[in-house]
Design an enzyme around this catalytic site. Structure first.
Site, short mmCIF file in Angstrom:
data_model
loop_
_atom_site.label_atom_id
_atom_site.label_comp_id
_atom_site.label_asym_id
_atom_site.label_seq_id
_atom_site.Cartn_x
_atom_site.Cartn_y
_atom_site.Cartn_z
N LYS A 1 37.62 42.73 -6.33
CA LYS A 1 36.54 43.22 -5.50
C LYS A 1 36.75 44.66 -5.08
O LYS A 1 35.82 45.36 -4.69
CB LYS A 1 36.47 42.36 -4.22
CG LYS A 1 36.32 40.89 -4.41
CD LYS A 1 36.39 40.20 -3.01
CE LYS A 1 36.49 38.73 -3.10
NZ LYS A 1 36.74 38.11 -1.78
N GLY A 2 37.99 45.10 -5.07
CA GLY A 2 38.35 46.36 -4.42
C GLY A 2 37.62 47.59 -4.94
O GLY A 2 37.48 48.58 -4.23
N ASP B 1 40.19 50.51 -7.95
CA ASP B 1 40.38 51.20 -6.68
C ASP B 1 41.79 51.78 -6.57
O ASP B 1 41.99 52.86 -6.04
CB ASP B 1 40.08 50.27 -5.49
CG ASP B 1 40.83 48.96 -5.57
OD1 ASP B 1 41.28 48.58 -6.67
OD2 ASP B 1 40.96 48.29 -4.54
N ASP C 1 48.94 50.22 -8.79
CA ASP C 1 50.18 50.01 -8.04
C ASP C 1 51.31 49.82 -9.08
O ASP C 1 51.86 50.79 -9.58
CB ASP C 1 49.93 48.77 -7.17
CG ASP C 1 50.89 48.60 -6.04
OD1 ASP C 1 52.02 49.09 -6.16
OD2 ASP C 1 50.53 47.97 -5.04
N LYS D 1 49.39 55.07 -7.04
CA LYS D 1 50.69 55.04 -6.35
C LYS D 1 51.81 55.02 -7.39
O LYS D 1 52.35 53.96 -7.69
CB LYS D 1 50.80 53.75 -5.53
CG LYS D 1 50.32 53.80 -4.11
CD LYS D 1 50.71 52.48 -3.46
CE LYS D 1 50.11 52.32 -2.09
NZ LYS D 1 50.42 50.99 -1.54
N PHE E 1 50.58 51.38 3.00
CA PHE E 1 49.60 50.30 2.93
C PHE E 1 48.23 50.86 3.27
O PHE E 1 47.93 51.13 4.43
CB PHE E 1 49.96 49.16 3.87
CG PHE E 1 49.30 47.87 3.48
CD1 PHE E 1 47.92 47.75 3.51
CD2 PHE E 1 50.06 46.79 3.04
CE1 PHE E 1 47.30 46.58 3.12
CE2 PHE E 1 49.44 45.61 2.64
CZ PHE E 1 48.06 45.50 2.68
N ASP F 1 41.40 46.11 0.85
CA ASP F 1 41.52 45.17 1.98
C ASP F 1 42.96 44.88 2.37
O ASP F 1 43.90 45.14 1.62
CB ASP F 1 40.88 43.83 1.60
CG ASP F 1 41.76 43.01 0.66
OD1 ASP F 1 42.24 43.56 -0.36
OD2 ASP F 1 42.03 41.84 0.97
N ARG G 1 37.42 46.31 4.10
CA ARG G 1 36.84 46.82 2.85
C ARG G 1 35.64 47.75 3.12
O ARG G 1 35.35 48.64 2.33
CB ARG G 1 36.35 45.67 1.97
CG ARG G 1 37.45 44.82 1.35
CD ARG G 1 36.87 43.97 0.24
NE ARG G 1 37.70 42.83 -0.14
CZ ARG G 1 38.67 42.85 -1.04
NH1 ARG G 1 38.98 43.98 -1.63
NH2 ARG G 1 39.36 41.76 -1.34
#
Ligand code: PRP
Length: 182
Positions: A44-45, A102, A105, A133, A154, A161, A167
């Site tokens: 969803k991000g 989004d 990582d 990141k 974070f 989220d 969000r």
């Protein structure tokens, strides 16, 4: 600013500038292509980034969606991903797909998805992420389009989220440690 945030990392204005730049890069790279350009939003991000990006692209563009999840919970991602919503279209050999994320990582989601789409016979696959990141990388993954390289903090907001919250914030902020460590 939301009370659970330490500070804002990327303001609405900075995000707008970043997304305008990425849209121009996509326009440059895909103008003149005889294939169908498809932005593939990974739910969803990525939904906020995707919505803003598609409005700024001027070459003909289509959209599609996939949802994947990493196995495991909490703030860590794990090695394998699970496809929850697949790409169903049948003309993949006619598609130039740009996977829209989004955040990158470990890099496992984009690495896995790129291989998966190539196996499905997509004409071409590139990757696009709002946030990167690199300190967290576990696999060799370099996104083709990167909005902003960020520190290993974070981050929430603009689609991202913590426990499904934050969000809808219109900026990217750093979450206070006490929120996720309590
Ligand atoms: C996040 C993000 C990427 C992935 C990146 O999704 O949207 O899909 O993790 O991590 P990686 O580079 O380590 O693979 P998440 O699983 O949190 O789901 P969400 O987008 O629905 O919040």
């Amino acid at each position: 600013m939301h009370k659970d945030l330490e500070r804002i990392l990327l303001s609405e204005k900075e995000l707008d500038t970043i997304i305008t730049r990425i849209a121009a890069e996509l326009d440059r790279d895909y103008s003149g292509s005889d294939k169908r350009l498809v932005l593939l939003c990974i739910l969803k991000g990525s939904v906020v980034f995707m919505g803003e990006l598609m409005k700024k692209i001027t070459v003909p563009v289509e959209i599609d969606f996939m949802r994947v999840s990493s196995y495991g919970a909490g703030t860590e991602t794990t090695g394998s991903i699970n496809i929850i919503l697949d790409l169903l279209r049948k003309d993949l050999d006619q598609c130039d797909i740009v996977i829209v994320e989004d955040i990158v990582d470990s890099g496992r989601t984009l690495s896995h998805l790129t291989k998966y789409l190539k196996l499905k016979g997509v004409h071409s696959v590139r990757t696009c992420t709002l946030l990167d990141k690199p300190e967290r990388r576990e696999v060799d993954l370099v996104a083709d389009y990167v909005g902003s390289v960020i520190p290993d903090e974070f981050v929430v907001g603009y689609g991202l989220d913590y426990d499904e919250k934050y969000r809808a914030l219109p900026y990217v902020g750093i979450l206070k440690r006490e929120v996720y460590e309590k």
